[in-house]
Write an enzyme that holds these catalytic residues in place. Sequence first.
Site, PDB file in Angstrom:
ATOM      1  N   ASP A 313       9.099   1.347   2.079  1.00 37.56           N
ATOM      2  CA  ASP A 313       8.745   1.610   3.476  1.00 37.56           C
ATOM      3  C   ASP A 313       7.237   1.478   3.699  1.00 37.56           C
ATOM      4  O   ASP A 313       6.444   1.582   2.764  1.00 37.56           O
ATOM      5  CB  ASP A 313       9.195   3.016   3.876  1.00 37.56           C
ATOM      6  N   GLU A 314       6.896   1.288   4.948  1.00 36.76           N
ATOM      7  CA  GLU A 314       5.513   1.328   5.407  1.00 36.76           C
ATOM      8  C   GLU A 314       4.553   0.552   4.508  1.00 36.76           C
ATOM      9  O   GLU A 314       3.511   1.059   4.103  1.00 36.76           O
ATOM     10  CB  GLU A 314       5.035   2.795   5.527  1.00 36.76           C
TER      11      GLU A 314
END
Lengths: 681, 681
Positions: A313-314
Amino acid sequence: MRIRLIASAALLFTSHAVAQPQNALNLIPLPASVQLGDGRLPVDQSFSVAVTGFKDATLERGIHRFVAELSHETGMHLKQKVVDSPNPTLLIHAVHGSERVQRLSEDESYELVISESGAKLTALSPLGILHGLQTVLQLVETTANGFSVPVVTIKDRPRFAWRGLLVDVGRHFIPLDVLKRNLDGMAAVKMNVLHWHLYDNEGFRVGSKRFPRLQDEGSDGLYYTQDEIREFVAYAHDRGIRIVPEFEMPGHSRSLFAGYPELASGPGPYKVEPGGPDAVMDPTRKETYKFIDKFVQEMATLFPDEYFHIGGDEVNGSQWDANPKIQAFIRSHGMKTNQDLQAYFNQRLQKLLSKHHKIMMGWDEVLHPDLPKTVIVQSWRGQQSLATAAQQGYSSLLSFGYYLDLMWPASQHYAVDPMSGAAASLNPEEKSRIIGGEACMWSEWVTPENIDSRIWPRNAAIAERLWSSPEVQNTGSMYTRLDMLSRRLEWLGLTHRSSMVPALYRMAGTSDITALRTLADVVEPVKDYTRMNSLKTVWDFRGPLNRLVDIASPESDQARRLRDVVQTYIGSGYKNQAAEGEIRTRFAAWRDNDARLHPLLEQSFLLNELAPLSEDLSTLAAAGLLALDYLKKSTPSPNAWRVQQLSLVERAKTPKADLLLMVVEPVQQLIERSEGQTQKP
Amino acid sequence: MRIRLIASAALLFTSHAVAQPQNALNLIPLPASVQLGDGRLPVDQSFSVAVTGFKDATLERGIHRFVAELSHETGMHLKQKVVDSPNPTLLIHAVHGSERVQRLSEDESYELVISESGAKLTALSPLGILHGLQTVLQLVETTANGFSVPVVTIKDRPRFAWRGLLVDVGRHFIPLDVLKRNLDGMAAVKMNVLHWHLYDNEGFRVGSKRFPRLQDEGSDGLYYTQDEIREFVAYAHDRGIRIVPEFEMPGHSRSLFAGYPELASGPGPYKVEPGGPDAVMDPTRKETYKFIDKFVQEMATLFPDEYFHIGGDEVNGSQWDANPKIQAFIRSHGMKTNQDLQAYFNQRLQKLLSKHHKIMMGWDEVLHPDLPKTVIVQSWRGQQSLATAAQQGYSSLLSFGYYLDLMWPASQHYAVDPMSGAAASLNPEEKSRIIGGEACMWSEWVTPENIDSRIWPRNAAIAERLWSSPEVQNTGSMYTRLDMLSRRLEWLGLTHRSSMVPALYRMAGTSDITALRTLADVVEPVKDYTRMNSLKTVWDFRGPLNRLVDIASPESDQARRLRDVVQTYIGSGYKNQAAEGEIRTRFAAWRDNDARLHPLLEQSFLLNELAPLSEDLSTLAAAGLLALDYLKKSTPSPNAWRVQQLSLVERAKTPKADLLLMVVEPVQQLIERSEGQTQKP
């Protein structure tokens, strides 16, 4: 035994599609089917357990724990040994053993038949028995004639196979004893996955033998040894809980580069100190995959579960953008974007995991046309990505809506269903790919001291959403049962209720915290990520977590009670005297509280910031009392007064000291209603 | 640093004979010498510790624990690592290492000098440092400007070398995690001996490899393994606490005969079940001594302390009387009584212990002209036996007056001094043989759930008696400091304050325990051994311990507060309005409590027995309010009214449900005083 069928005949074990009745039993999560009978089975010191059918050490330990917990709950010394009796209080029958490594697909159903003369608990394997034993514990009640359980037939099984709780131990290290009591709590509500977020930018928490600089450079000395992890995994397995480790790749991994900067896409150096670059692995170098190969191999010996979470993620593309070599790699491999590069990385990652017999999981950013269909997608950015993943053929689970660190009330989590929103329009095959959900306890503002109070009891509402029929929707019933469960959880050593008192004493630095407690009981931490705004410069979460915002419950029971009783009062046309009396008692106590609390506030640097909140509470309570007077006398309140009070109400809505005063709304209602009376005459 | 000398110049470190001043510091036990200065040293996140001089792993672990506890107390994340700085917040200097096995004679003194810029803690060895670190923790206060410690110079050392707590794990098994948190509590108040009463008639709690039937037949499966014991002894050693094991011989040992009946004086068979014969070892057979020899040899490998307690109390002679062979042995060896036989046994025992390098200890029944002078005598039957033992040349310690299971208030234990009573008239040499004392937690009515509340905080009053100067006598000061300590102890995981809530919920079986708590807060368990009367037939302590008597605090803070404020009110000639107001508030709440509690009482078999108590509380409170009216108006109360009320007072003095209502006395005072007003006009 005469069965009084409280559900309709259509309520069959085989169908979840039938409305779940509300019943008087304090069970959470509500079972798939409950047939309540007449009469009760006493639970006294002669309580005994016998086992027929399959038996192994796991089952025996489970029974021992059950008896120990029953001892706790009742304060009775009970025989721990399984008896060899044809007429025990509780007869347990498992058909066969559980899997050595618990599997997602394993049958978790059980059947519990309680008559006035004894109880019988049946399941395919010890896993179902464990769930059934938790149901028995929840059924025990204190009555005028002793402890007892009701005559009842329960047939139960989960709606979703994946019912998890994520705990982030990267930002703040959480010791194993704290995690263990939370595993006990999870078992109590039949959750079956601990998603262990084992590192993040701020800290690496596993002791690696192959790459010791991971923990030596990547942590402040707080990490789990391999022996500890093995023992912890066994502890979870004993409780029917799988441990799925998460190792963030390629982002969120600054702590990893502290010891091994050569893996990063930027030059470094890297520290776990806050404010460093949000570094990302370099997916263009062979060495990165060599490292991952060896690392996964080592971790696979610690974590037997077939699933392995790689984060994903991210991913901050700025390091990739800034590295000409990486950009050249992207172009030379026919890729267009950083997302393409992450997909390339994920494909190679998936092969490495597969080599070590692991199924890869990732957050929903991993979704990409090139992502292998075997990967499990965990949706955190919205319900749409869950539906998209399922549509595209991925098994998927929901965490959006289940973030405990957002400080939502239990009812808000409870209203989120994995099958609702975008998923509602999926076809049955696509729907079948949605395998469950996970509550998430991110630990930016979490310590061993307050973590229990952030997880419990709200996590149980999510557990029910994932176990029980989707028709189980009555929020009032949920709160009643949640409240009872919350107290039972104390027997497991969870401190979600008890931790507030010493923390308030610390703040007060004096002996009487009555007035402070009164204030603390009606505030809640600000919602969502509003608190991040109070971080002045860098995201540094290592500061003291000893303010009221760190201590106050995410959901105020007192405020909920006030809302309920004000509704009752309004609904009665201002006639319900009991409701009015209760509201007045509360308001009077709050009105007088600021005068009591004020001297204290000046003595402590931790209390100082609470002055405006305390003032608001007293002001509002006084206004509420006046509104009640108008309503009682059916006299319209003067406009000028109302305008003035409503401006105070608005002022009180502003967060102060990162806290919200939760009694504002019902007071506002009463003030506004005090005008409505003018219409009547 | 300007020192404001708050003690007289005569208050020297070298003398305990000087009156200890009361000061504002919340230290317990009070140090030998305190010089309070002006100003404060801040305790913030930059807090650091450096070590000069001697350093070893024990010291480092002690410092780590200190920092962790300071983190708990303040809610701040603090660096665990010792820094290498010339200007740390706290500089620690030990001259040399502690003994590998902690000795009675080891120096425990320390010196703590705190200025506005830093603190320095000095001691001969890590043992003194550990004590000093506890003092630092107690000095931390929450102020308007942050956490800080005062500028102060403390020179401290214990009055007695032996400051112990006995815990009986025979009657009720107490798990090690519960014992560990109590060790942490002991360390907090500088106690240095855990006297581990490891078996009694009802259970044998050590896993013996040489004699496995001891635990297999002599327990219900609840015992400590040797690995666990070793780890526990090390845990205690880390905290400056010696573990002295007690193995009862020749009496109190039925559990031992369950597996080895041939050691007993009577035919058996023996069970750990209650109601069996109070069996005694046969001191006339060689096999008995062979067993003891091997058993002590094995236990000596587990318990490194130089002292070894053999019990020796309450030897029931009936088995010896009934055994012709034993009687013949007595006659043939020129003995006259069973006491002579026990003395013969003790002499042989002492030689066996000496062979295994142990110094023998026994309860005061072991006193006999033939007892070797090396034996340590523990006095439980009265202060006379302590003095007698010292006079006769024995080292001795006091437990009479320190029995926590008698449910006395802290002040009653506090008033007992080893050097008072019969010991007061001893000469200096004899006095020097009195080496300290031990609080005793016998476990007939004690479980893992309530044991903390029976030990704490009262045990700290005994700890102060044994550490501080005998002139430290102000009970009011003691209670103030005890109250602060009691809250600090919660950070160690002790449940003495928090355990009541879930237990009350269990009793109530419902969600609102406010009224029940109000009652629970003003009652105390019956005193001394009155509760034994409620055992109908045999002494069986395995019954449920879930009544209010098992939960209620041994000492009601609320009742003490009422007594104090009533004294203030009376002392003011009934003029102190604040006092009157507080009394009225309390009385009003209690008067109304029965109506609130009554519906609950009928719903639960555990609450039923409380009905008369609850009624008494409300009746007395109502009477107290009327008495206040008379006193306020300076109107004499009618005789008839007073007579009637005083008869209610008498009724309320009778224990009910094994509980005492602790507000009776101040109410009685007010009623009686309401007559006194007739004299005035």
